[in-house]
Design a protein around this motif. Structure first.
Motif, PDB file in Angstrom:
ATOM      1  N   ARG A 194       6.619 -11.386  -2.212  1.00 33.40           N
ATOM      2  CA  ARG A 194       5.960 -11.382  -3.519  1.00 33.40           C
ATOM      3  C   ARG A 194       6.021  -9.973  -4.140  1.00 33.40           C
ATOM      4  O   ARG A 194       6.343  -9.824  -5.327  1.00 33.40           O
ATOM      5  CB  ARG A 194       4.501 -11.826  -3.371  1.00 33.40           C
ATOM      6  CG  ARG A 194       3.758 -11.727  -4.674  1.00 33.40           C
ATOM      7  CD  ARG A 194       2.372 -12.314  -4.649  1.00 33.40           C
ATOM      8  NE  ARG A 194       1.734 -12.005  -5.930  1.00 33.40           N
ATOM      9  CZ  ARG A 194       0.462 -12.151  -6.196  1.00 33.40           C
ATOM     10  NH1 ARG A 194      -0.350 -12.635  -5.275  1.00 33.40           N
ATOM     11  NH2 ARG A 194      -0.025 -11.835  -7.387  1.00 33.40           N
ATOM     12  N   ALA A 195       5.720  -8.953  -3.327  1.00 32.42           N
ATOM     13  CA  ALA A 195       5.703  -7.580  -3.859  1.00 32.42           C
ATOM     14  C   ALA A 195       7.099  -7.168  -4.326  1.00 32.42           C
ATOM     15  O   ALA A 195       7.260  -6.488  -5.331  1.00 32.42           O
ATOM     16  CB  ALA A 195       5.179  -6.615  -2.797  1.00 32.42           C
ATOM     17  N   ARG A 196       8.101  -7.623  -3.576  1.00 36.81           N
ATOM     18  CA  ARG A 196       9.482  -7.255  -3.947  1.00 36.81           C
ATOM     19  C   ARG A 196       9.885  -7.879  -5.276  1.00 36.81           C
ATOM     20  O   ARG A 196      10.621  -7.293  -6.054  1.00 36.81           O
ATOM     21  CB  ARG A 196      10.451  -7.725  -2.858  1.00 36.81           C
ATOM     22  CG  ARG A 196      10.470  -6.749  -1.706  1.00 36.81           C
ATOM     23  CD  ARG A 196      11.762  -6.873  -0.951  1.00 36.81           C
ATOM     24  NE  ARG A 196      12.066  -5.638  -0.258  1.00 36.81           N
ATOM     25  CZ  ARG A 196      12.586  -5.583   0.954  1.00 36.81           C
ATOM     26  NH1 ARG A 196      12.868  -6.694   1.600  1.00 36.81           N
ATOM     27  NH2 ARG A 196      12.852  -4.421   1.506  1.00 36.81           N
ATOM     28  N   SER A 199       7.308  -7.087 -10.807  1.00 35.70           N
ATOM     29  CA  SER A 199       7.653  -5.847 -11.513  1.00 35.70           C
ATOM     30  C   SER A 199       6.417  -4.963 -11.679  1.00 35.70           C
ATOM     31  O   SER A 199       6.488  -3.863 -12.222  1.00 35.70           O
ATOM     32  CB  SER A 199       8.235  -6.187 -12.891  1.00 35.70           C
ATOM     33  OG  SER A 199       7.322  -7.042 -13.552  1.00 35.70           O
ATOM     34  N   ALA A 200       5.262  -5.443 -11.154  1.00 35.60           N
ATOM     35  CA  ALA A 200       4.016  -4.673 -11.315  1.00 35.60           C
ATOM     36  C   ALA A 200       3.821  -3.632 -10.226  1.00 35.60           C
ATOM     37  O   ALA A 200       2.948  -2.769 -10.338  1.00 35.60           O
ATOM     38  CB  ALA A 200       2.821  -5.624 -11.325  1.00 35.60           C
ATOM     39  N   VAL A 201       4.586  -3.738  -9.149  1.00 35.67           N
ATOM     40  CA  VAL A 201       4.430  -2.780  -8.043  1.00 35.67           C
ATOM     41  C   VAL A 201       5.802  -2.353  -7.525  1.00 35.67           C
ATOM     42  O   VAL A 201       6.780  -3.095  -7.652  1.00 35.67           O
ATOM     43  CB  VAL A 201       3.622  -3.390  -6.854  1.00 35.67           C
ATOM     44  CG1 VAL A 201       2.204  -3.737  -7.269  1.00 35.67           C
ATOM     45  CG2 VAL A 201       4.325  -4.607  -6.250  1.00 35.67           C
ATOM     46  N   GLU A 202       5.806  -1.167  -6.927  1.00 38.64           N
ATOM     47  CA  GLU A 202       7.019  -0.728  -6.228  1.00 38.64           C
ATOM     48  C   GLU A 202       6.694  -0.699  -4.737  1.00 38.64           C
ATOM     49  O   GLU A 202       5.903   0.155  -4.291  1.00 38.64           O
ATOM     50  CB  GLU A 202       7.430   0.670  -6.710  1.00 38.64           C
ATOM     51  CG  GLU A 202       8.679   1.193  -5.997  1.00 38.64           C
ATOM     52  CD  GLU A 202       8.893   2.691  -6.230  1.00 38.64           C
ATOM     53  OE1 GLU A 202       8.186   3.289  -7.071  1.00 38.64           O
ATOM     54  OE2 GLU A 202       9.751   3.260  -5.535  1.00 38.64           O
ATOM     55  N   LEU A 203       7.247  -1.621  -3.989  1.00 36.93           N
ATOM     56  CA  LEU A 203       6.934  -1.695  -2.559  1.00 36.93           C
ATOM     57  C   LEU A 203       7.663  -0.574  -1.821  1.00 36.93           C
ATOM     58  O   LEU A 203       8.892  -0.497  -1.863  1.00 36.93           O
ATOM     59  CB  LEU A 203       7.360  -3.058  -2.003  1.00 36.93           C
ATOM     60  CG  LEU A 203       7.083  -3.244  -0.506  1.00 36.93           C
ATOM     61  CD1 LEU A 203       5.588  -3.260  -0.217  1.00 36.93           C
ATOM     62  CD2 LEU A 203       7.736  -4.539  -0.001  1.00 36.93           C
ATOM     63  N   VAL A 204       6.873   0.292  -1.138  1.00 38.13           N
ATOM     64  CA  VAL A 204       7.521   1.399  -0.420  1.00 38.13           C
ATOM     65  C   VAL A 204       7.292   1.365   1.090  1.00 38.13           C
ATOM     66  O   VAL A 204       7.863   2.173   1.816  1.00 38.13           O
ATOM     67  CB  VAL A 204       7.071   2.779  -0.973  1.00 38.13           C
ATOM     68  CG1 VAL A 204       7.544   2.977  -2.397  1.00 38.13           C
ATOM     69  CG2 VAL A 204       5.560   2.978  -0.858  1.00 38.13           C
ATOM     70  N   GLY A 205       6.426   0.447   1.554  1.00 39.39           N
ATOM     71  CA  GLY A 205       6.236   0.457   2.995  1.00 39.39           C
ATOM     72  C   GLY A 205       5.214  -0.539   3.476  1.00 39.39           C
ATOM     73  O   GLY A 205       4.678  -1.339   2.699  1.00 39.39           O
ATOM     74  N   VAL A 206       4.966  -0.498   4.794  1.00 40.02           N
ATOM     75  CA  VAL A 206       3.941  -1.345   5.395  1.00 40.02           C
ATOM     76  C   VAL A 206       2.994  -0.473   6.216  1.00 40.02           C
ATOM     77  O   VAL A 206       3.320   0.652   6.596  1.00 40.02           O
ATOM     78  CB  VAL A 206       4.551  -2.467   6.278  1.00 40.02           C
ATOM     79  CG1 VAL A 206       5.215  -3.524   5.415  1.00 40.02           C
ATOM     80  CG2 VAL A 206       5.513  -1.893   7.301  1.00 40.02           C
ATOM     81  N   HIS A 207       1.821  -1.036   6.479  1.00 40.36           N
ATOM     82  CA  HIS A 207       0.720  -0.274   7.067  1.00 40.36           C
ATOM     83  C   HIS A 207       0.004  -1.122   8.097  1.00 40.36           C
ATOM     84  O   HIS A 207      -0.160  -2.327   7.905  1.00 40.36           O
ATOM     85  CB  HIS A 207      -0.251   0.090   5.934  1.00 40.36           C
ATOM     86  CG  HIS A 207      -1.534   0.713   6.397  1.00 40.36           C
ATOM     87  ND1 HIS A 207      -2.535   0.001   7.022  1.00 40.36           N
ATOM     88  CD2 HIS A 207      -1.995   1.986   6.312  1.00 40.36           C
ATOM     89  CE1 HIS A 207      -3.534   0.806   7.307  1.00 40.36           C
ATOM     90  NE2 HIS A 207      -3.237   2.020   6.886  1.00 40.36           N
ATOM     91  N   SER A 208      -0.467  -0.491   9.172  1.00 44.64           N
ATOM     92  CA  SER A 208      -1.396  -1.176  10.068  1.00 44.64           C
ATOM     93  C   SER A 208      -2.408  -0.178  10.604  1.00 44.64           C
ATOM     94  O   SER A 208      -2.159   1.027  10.649  1.00 44.64           O
ATOM     95  CB  SER A 208      -0.655  -1.831  11.237  1.00 44.64           C
ATOM     96  OG  SER A 208      -0.222  -0.843  12.147  1.00 44.64           O
TER      97      SER A 208
END
Ligand code: LLP
Length: 424
Positions: A194-196, A199-208
């Motif tokens: 969804r994030a990819r 156009s409202a967000v630029e996905l740069v990574g994942v977090h835990s």
């Protein structure tokens, strides 16, 4: 354990010939006389060393200080000066960090339920990235995009299904969690899609983030491996592995150092072939052992055949951790540090409930009486930051000590402060 385990004290602690504790070159009873009690005394050299150790272990701006552990303007500035970024978990934490002069680009925004206003503020200020925790948050970011706000860089918080061995309330990596997108049930992969596409967000990574006060480095290594396996095919530039490194609070406890934590986490990433920029978010391990809280004893009650109660002038309002998590602390007299602590007592506060306990079963020096100073070490994390005004107690001040200088960085609240929000 009768004598105080001295390694629990802040880094520059020394003991004068007369048994008085000095921190930052200053005698603690003098600090108590100048600033009153209860008082948080932070060793600035200790704070700076821990920040630098984290930066050395993970790299410049790859160690993100979790401000929830302890935040005031002086602390925000100090962590930033030492090369850390800052994790803020609310609009309020963001406001304090910005007020300290930390650039928005050095802030990362967290939270499992960020409001539209908090997100708007973050986008308007231009934070480095937003850690997105839910689909509703993506909805809100899309709404803000339609308002014309800048497109934020985002990382997605993932629940990796790794159980950290710590108190249930501060364990966050397991599947049954309010945080993040679940890895096992496919929610994390769907959120990436969804994030990819958005156009409202630029996905740069994942977090835990698997939990807090974790002592077993293999839990961190496992989480790093699980996250690496998920993240690598995505070819995103950022992998954020959260905070959570534990610290010793009482004699006999041992925790890995920041350096050791760094080695384990980065080795795990390397062995998984991670090419992303790896960062972490330590809070407790930066600030906990840097501070002691100094109290004045007001009442000593011996209950024959039961126990002795020592009541001090603070309590659950300046340190709720014993009540919330059953956390253990040591207690000692800062004007006779090396004296054997042959007595036992329950150290309690001045709040109107029996649960108001600071140390359930403390070794204390014999002969404690009203007017004596009593201190607890390792109170630099989640003490001041979780303090409250319960019973309308005024929150204690914070003093930073260094090279013989004491700098008041948070003043004591006064009765006027207690009425600041009251309307007639
Ligand atoms: N990153 C995230 C996303 C977090 O939720 C936390 C802590 C940290 C980093 C920093 O964790 P640390 O290195 O400080 O363990 N009040 C509790 C601790 C709550 C921790 C909440 N999240 C306590 O007093 O033990």
């Amino acid at each position: 354990m009768t004598s105080l385990p001295l390694h629990l004290l802040p880094a520059t602690s020394t003991v004068d010939d007369d048994g008085v504790l000095c921190v930052g070159g200053l005698r603690v009873p003098d600090l108590a006389a100048t600033f009153g009690t209860p008082l948080f005394v932070y060793d600035e050299v200790h704070l700076r060393r821990r920040c630098r150790e984290a930066v050395d272990a993970f790299g410049h701006q790859r160690a993100v200080y979790a401000t929830k552990a302890f935040l005031c303007k002086a602390m925000a500035r100090l962590a930033y000066e030492e090369g850390m970024l800052l994790d803020v978990a609310s609009g309020g934490e963001m406001h304090v960090a910005l007020a300290a002069g930390v650039p928005a680009d050095a802030l990362t925004l967290h939270g499992n339920n960020k409001s539209l206003d908090e997100l708007r503020m973050a986008l308007h200020e231009g934070v480095r990235y937003v850690v997105v925790d839910s689909d509703e948050e993506l909805d809100r970011l899309e709404m803000l995009h339609r308002e014309g706000l800048p497109v934020p860089r985002v990382v997605l918080r993932v629940t990796p299904g790794v159980h950290a061995h710590t108190h249930e309330y501060i364990s966050t990596g397991q599947d049954d969690s309010k945080f993040g997108f679940n890895l096992a049930n496919g929610a994390a992969a769907a959120a990436v899609d969804r994030a990819r596409r958005s156009s409202a967000v630029e996905l740069v990574g994942v977090h835990s983030h698997i939990g807090s006060n974790v002592f077993a480095v293999d839990s961190f290594a496992r989480a790093a491996e699980v996250m690496a396996r998920f993240a690598e095919p995505l070819e995103l530039p950022e992998l954020v592995l959260g905070g959570g490194l534990g610290v010793p609070y009482v004699g006999g406890e041992e925790a890995p150092t920041l350096t050791e934590w760094g080695r384990v986490v980065l080795d795990a990433c390397r062995s998984m072939g991670v090419t992303a920029r790896v960062s972490v978010e330590p809070g407790r391990s930066i600030v906990a052992a840097a501070a002691i809280t100094v109290y004045t004893v007001g009442v000593v009650k011996h209950l024959p055949g039961v126990r002795t109660y020592v009541a001090v002038d603070g309590g659950m309002s300046d340190n709720p951790r014993p009540v919330l998590y059953g956390s253990g602390y040591e207690a000692f007299a800062p004007d006779r540090v090396l004296d054997p602590r042959a007595g036992r007592a329950r150290v309690v506060g001045k709040h109107c409930e029996s649960g108001d306990v600071l140390v359930f079963d403390a070794a204390v020096p014999d002969g404690l009486r009203a007017g004596d100073l009593l201190a607890t070490p390792v109170t630099g994390a989640y003490g001041h930051s979780m303090a409250s005004n319960y019973n309308k107690l005024t929150r204690p001040p914070v003093v930073f000590v260094r090279d013989g200088d004491a700098r008041l960085v948070v003043r004591r609240e006064n009765y006027e402060d207690l009425l600041r929000c009251d309307l007639d």
